[in-house]
Structure formats: structure tokens, C-alpha cells
Design an enzyme around this catalytic site. Structure first.
Site, PDB file in Angstrom:
ATOM      1  N   PHE A 111     -22.107  47.921 -34.638  1.00  0.00           N
ATOM      2  CA  PHE A 111     -22.985  47.757 -33.321  1.00  0.00           C
ATOM      3  C   PHE A 111     -23.844  49.049 -33.182  1.00  0.00           C
ATOM      4  O   PHE A 111     -24.753  48.945 -32.561  1.00  0.00           O
ATOM      5  CB  PHE A 111     -21.961  47.821 -32.386  1.00  0.00           C
ATOM      6  CG  PHE A 111     -21.315  49.186 -31.928  1.00  0.00           C
ATOM      7  CD1 PHE A 111     -20.145  49.526 -32.205  1.00  0.00           C
ATOM      8  CD2 PHE A 111     -22.100  49.909 -30.854  1.00  0.00           C
ATOM      9  CE1 PHE A 111     -19.636  51.216 -32.142  1.00  0.00           C
ATOM     10  CE2 PHE A 111     -22.089  51.817 -30.640  1.00  0.00           C
ATOM     11  CZ  PHE A 111     -21.032  51.977 -31.210  1.00  0.00           C
ATOM     12  N   LYS A 112     -23.368  49.692 -33.927  1.00  0.00           N
ATOM     13  CA  LYS A 112     -23.958  50.922 -34.570  1.00  0.00           C
ATOM     14  C   LYS A 112     -25.636  51.234 -34.383  1.00  0.00           C
ATOM     15  O   LYS A 112     -26.583  51.559 -34.636  1.00  0.00           O
ATOM     16  CB  LYS A 112     -23.451  52.184 -35.682  1.00  0.00           C
ATOM     17  CG  LYS A 112     -21.863  53.105 -34.738  1.00  0.00           C
ATOM     18  CD  LYS A 112     -21.822  53.788 -35.642  1.00  0.00           C
ATOM     19  CE  LYS A 112     -20.500  54.390 -34.899  1.00  0.00           C
ATOM     20  NZ  LYS A 112     -19.140  53.560 -34.879  1.00  0.00           N
TER      21      LYS A 112
END
Ligand SMILES: *Cc1c(COP(=O)(O)O)cnc(C)c1O
Length: 476
Positions: A111-112
Site C-alpha cells: 500500500f505504501k
């Protein structure tokens, strides 16, 4: 848009300074002076838009006049153009009430990427306009390094150096960093531990002459722009599931409290939230905090979900700021007490307020493997250990969501192929890398091995970073 520090005494800054500064000078974290709010019709209108357009509408008020709207729109569009799913952040239904928000379609499958891909482009844009350059240095034990490298690769105004402990990151994670063929990317394997890497990093930043000479910068999780980039997918998922006309709950596997704080921030922007469920592994300072009203540090223990092996959740301070009614001096005093004693008692009233929205659930490694197996049996989905904690937390705490009609969205933070051993152990199935990364194990690696020695690391960076612009104009 102006930004203030959670501790109240750092200078009030505009968006571009906040982007480049990271941590506030008083040790606090930057937050918006006033929250922009999307109206009900504006939230409803996000549903069905291309992701980049919706994300632009969510991020635009935070950037304000700092970047021209056309430039910002183009930059966000470019950031998500390479993602591996046309919806960018698709929702998948797991059962009658639970949904999976897949944030695993970025270049490093975690998700980063969703905020980092925007952050790298924002840095480049702002720096180029100012005629400046930066040298980004970071230390990683896993995911953050590869997301930062993918975000900064080939950016004209950035050189990036990432330290990792030699032989101590997983092969997928190492290869995601070392196979990036870009002139401005430098991987350094340190002959030492992750703590040694962090000590080297601190020492580089504490060397003020070197820091100024290289214009050192960081893209760590306390940077406001990372929160901003993450708010968008909560808004988009909420709108897709019926917000603003019904409230939505989110369950988020958490380490630094950055991702779940972004969900909270979506609430401040007007998204109706039924509940925020925090999922922890054995490093459960946050779930203990919601259960007892006090945040107390203990030792970090390694787990199957290494990106959550954190004891001090730095972004929690942004929530504290609201719990302390925006009184920076009170937040600063609370954080001083926490540093000195290892404990921060919220007090009855603030704890009760936090519990109106938050709840927490904790899974040890055994529970995580069981959750991976059960989710696979029931839904056919292979999930990674972090995601499994989010899904299990969603199910365990479904009864605590006050609105029985509210959908519960569990956030998938990494692709199962990033943690193939744990997934295979739980299910007997070894998850395959998506096509774009299918040849990861054949790609050529580029890394330099250095001893745990500050002078050698400093010389390595100095010899390779392109000089900061101040010096270039000085020479010209
Ligand atoms: C970073 C990370 C987390 C934790 O996110 P925070 O914002 O630190 O709470 C969870 N899962 C994965 C896969 C991560 O990379």
C-alpha cells in the site's frame, strides 16, 4: 492551505515546505490548520470516477495554491498510470458484510506505493521549480525501501540511497530494491543489523555540514504528503459502498498508525465512519492502548508481519492532537512523559472519546496463519500475513460496529507473493508474483556492500550524489 505542528511551537508552513521538511522543528508532526471538508454531493460524485481523478479531488484542497491544478492533476494521473489494476484500488466482497480493499497493485505490491508514487513526483515538481535538488537517504528492513526507490527512480531532482542489513531482508524485498536500473538509485547492504543501519542514518543526519552539503532529506512515514496520498482510497472506497448515505467501517493492519490515521482523516474530511478497527500483531501497543487507556512500550518482537513490528507508532501523535483538543503544549507534555516513562495515560475522558470511533484486535503468528488458511478456505483469496490480520480484526470486531448495516472494509496492505513462505505454510499454495514482476528472480541486482562504518558510508554518498543546486550555482 497552512500546516501547524502537533506540538504547537514550530513555524506554520505552506504545503511545499511541509512536503520537504517532514518532521516539525519542535519535534511534532504537521497537520492541516483547518480540515477541508467535501460535501455530501462531492463525496457521492467520487463514485465511478477514474481513480486518479477522484484522488485529485481529495488531494487538491490540501495542496491549495502551492501547485497549479493542471500540474497536480497530471502528476497524480502519471503516479497511478503504471498500476497493475485498472481500478487502482479495487474492492472485493469477501462475505455478506466484509470487503477487501486491495492496495496491492502498485510497483512494489504494497500500500505504501499509493502515497509514495505521488510523493516522489511532488518532490521532483517542487524542487525543480525552486531550482533545488535533494539526496534522500533511508534505512529499511523491508517494504519502505522498495516503495521509496520506485517512487524516486529517474527523478531529475533526487538521488536516493537506501541502507539495508546485509542478508537480513527477504529475497523478494531485496530484489525489489536492487533490480531497479536507474542512475539515481543506490542500494547499500550494510554488514550489520537493521539497528546499525538506523544508527548510521541518524549519524548522517546529525552531521550538519554533510546534511547541508548533500541537502539530505527523508521520505518517512510522518511526512504529511504520505497521509494525504492515503486519504484518497478511503474516500473512494467509502463512496463506492454508499457514502455519504451510509457509514462505512474500516479494519486496518497497523504499525506506525499512518494508514489508519488516513482513514480517520477521511472522516475529518466528511466521510461518515461507522468504526475504525486497528489490527496488530504481537507488537500490540495500539490495541493495548484502546483496551486499557494507556500506551505503554515494550520490546519489539519479530513476527510474520514484519512491516508492523513497531512499538512506537509515530503517527498516533496526530490523533493525540485531536484528543487533546488541539492544545500543542499538552501534546508536547504528554509525549515528554511518554519518552521519559514509557507510558502515556490518556485519561478517562480522552480514552472514552477514542473508543467512540476506534477498536483494536491482536493476532499472534499462529492466529495469523490460521486466518490466512481460513480466508483461503472460505473465499479462495490468498492474503499476506498483514492483510490476514486486518481481515481477522474486521471479523472479530464486527459486533462492535454500532450500525449493523455498515459494510466493513478490511485493507489489503501487501500482495501475498511478497510473503510467499508464510502463505504457503498456511495454505499449501505458493502465491505467484504478478506478470509485471514475474522475472524478478532473473533480473540483475545492483548493490554495494559496505562495512558498518560511518566514514565509508558518508564517502560513498558524497562520491555519487549529484551536488545540491546552491553549490552548482556557486561554481557557475
Ligand atoms: C507499512 C506496512 C503496514 C503498516 O502501515 P502503517 O501506516 O505503519 O500503520 C502494514 N502492512 C504492510 C504490508 C506495510 O508495508
Amino acid at each position: 492551505m497552512r500546516y501547524i505542528s502537533t506540538r504547537g511551537t514550530a513555524p506554520v508552513l505552506g504545503f511545499d515546505e511541509v512536503l520537504l521538511t517532514g518532521l516539525a522543528r519542535d519535534g511534532g508532526l504537521y497537520i492541516p490548520e483547518t480540515w477541508p471538508v467535501l460535501t455530501g454531493p462531492e463525496i457521492r460524485a467520487l463514485s465511478g470516477l477514474p481513480y486518479a481523478e477522484a484522488a485529485f479531488r481529495v488531494m487538491r484542497p490540501f495542496v491549495g495554491a502551492a501547485i497549479a491544478e493542471d500540474d497536480l492533476g497530471a502528476l497524480i494521473e502519471d503516479a497511478y498510470a503504471g498500476f497493475g489494476h485498472a481500478a487502482v484500488a479495487p474492492l472485493k466482497q469477501l462475505d455478506g458484510r466484509t470487503w477487501l480493499l486491495e492496495l496491492t497493485h502498485g510497483p512494489t505490491l504494497a500500500f505504501k506505493d499509493y502515497a509514495m508514487q505521488v510523493l516522489g513526483r511532488l518532490f521532483d515538481h517542487v524542487l525543480e521549480r525552486r531550482g533545488e535538488r535533494v539526496t534522500i537517504v533511508g534505512a529499511t528492513s523491508g517494504d519502505t525501501g522498495s516503495a521509496a526507490i520506485e517512487a524516486c527512480r529517474d527523478r531529475a531532482a533526487i538521488d536516493i540511497f537506501i541502507l539495508h542489513p546485509k542478508g537480513q531482508v527477504s529475497e523478494v524485498q531485496r530484489r525489489q530494491m536492487t533490480t531497479v536500473a536507474a542512475e539515481n538509485v543506490f542500494n547499500i547492504a550494510i554488514e550489520g543489523s537493521f539497528d546499525d543501519c538506523q544508527d548510521l542514518l541518524k549519524a548522517l543526519f546529525n552531521d550538519t555540514a554533510f546534511r547541508d552539503e548533500m541537502n539530505l532529506s527523508a521520505v518517512n512515514s510522518i511526512n504529511w504528503a504520505r497521509i494525504m496520498g492515503q486519504i484518497a482510497y478511503y474516500m473512494v472506497a467509502g463512496a463506492a459502498l454508499g457514502a455519504p448515505d451510509r457509514a462505512v467501517a474500516f479494519a486496518v493492519p497497523t504499525g506506525n498508525f499512518g494508514n489508519v490515521y488516513a482513514a480517520y482523516a477521511a472522516g475529518r474530511m466528511g466521510l461518515p465512519l461507522a468504526r475504525l478497527i486497528v489490527g496488530s500483531n504481537r507488537n500490540d501497543i495500539l490495541t493495548r492502548c484502546f483496551a486499557t487507556g494507556a500506551m505503554t512500550v515494550s520490546e519489539v518482537e519479530p513476527t510474520l508481519s514484519p512491516s508492523m513490528d513497531i512499538q512506537i507508532s509515530s503517527n498516533f501523535e496526530r490523533l493525540l492532537f485531536d484528543l487533546y483538543d488541539g492544545e500543542g503544549a499538552a501534546v508536547a507534555a504528554a509525549m515528554r512523559e511518554f519518552r521519559a516513562t514509557g507510558t502515556l495515560a490518556l485519561g478517562q475522558a480522552r480514552w472514552a472519546r477514542a473508543l467512540e470511533l476506534f477498536d483494536g484486535a491482536r493476532l499472534d503468528d499462529e492466529g495469523t496463519l490460521e486466518a490466512i488458511a481460513r480466508i483461503f478456505e472460505e473465499t479462495g483469496e490468498l492474503v499476506d500475513p498483514h492483510t490476514a490480520i486486518g481481515v481477522a480484526a474486521a471479523r472479530e470486531k464486527a459486533g462492535s460496529v454500532p450500525d449493523p448495516h455498515a459494510p466493513i472494509v478490511a485493507v489489503a496492505t501487501a500482495h501475498p507473493a511478497k510473503f510467499p513462505d508464510a502463505v504457503e505454510r498456511a495454505t499449501g499454495v505458493r502465491p505467484a508474483l504478478p506478470p509485471a514482476l514475474a522475472d524478478l528472480y532473473e533480473r540483475e541486482e545492483r548493490l554495494s556492500v559496505l562495512p558498518n562504518d560511518l566514514a565509508q558510508v558518508r564517502d560513498f554518498v558524497r562520491a555519487r550524489a549529484r551536488p545540491a543546486s546552491g553549490r552548482m550555482t556557486g561554481v557557475a
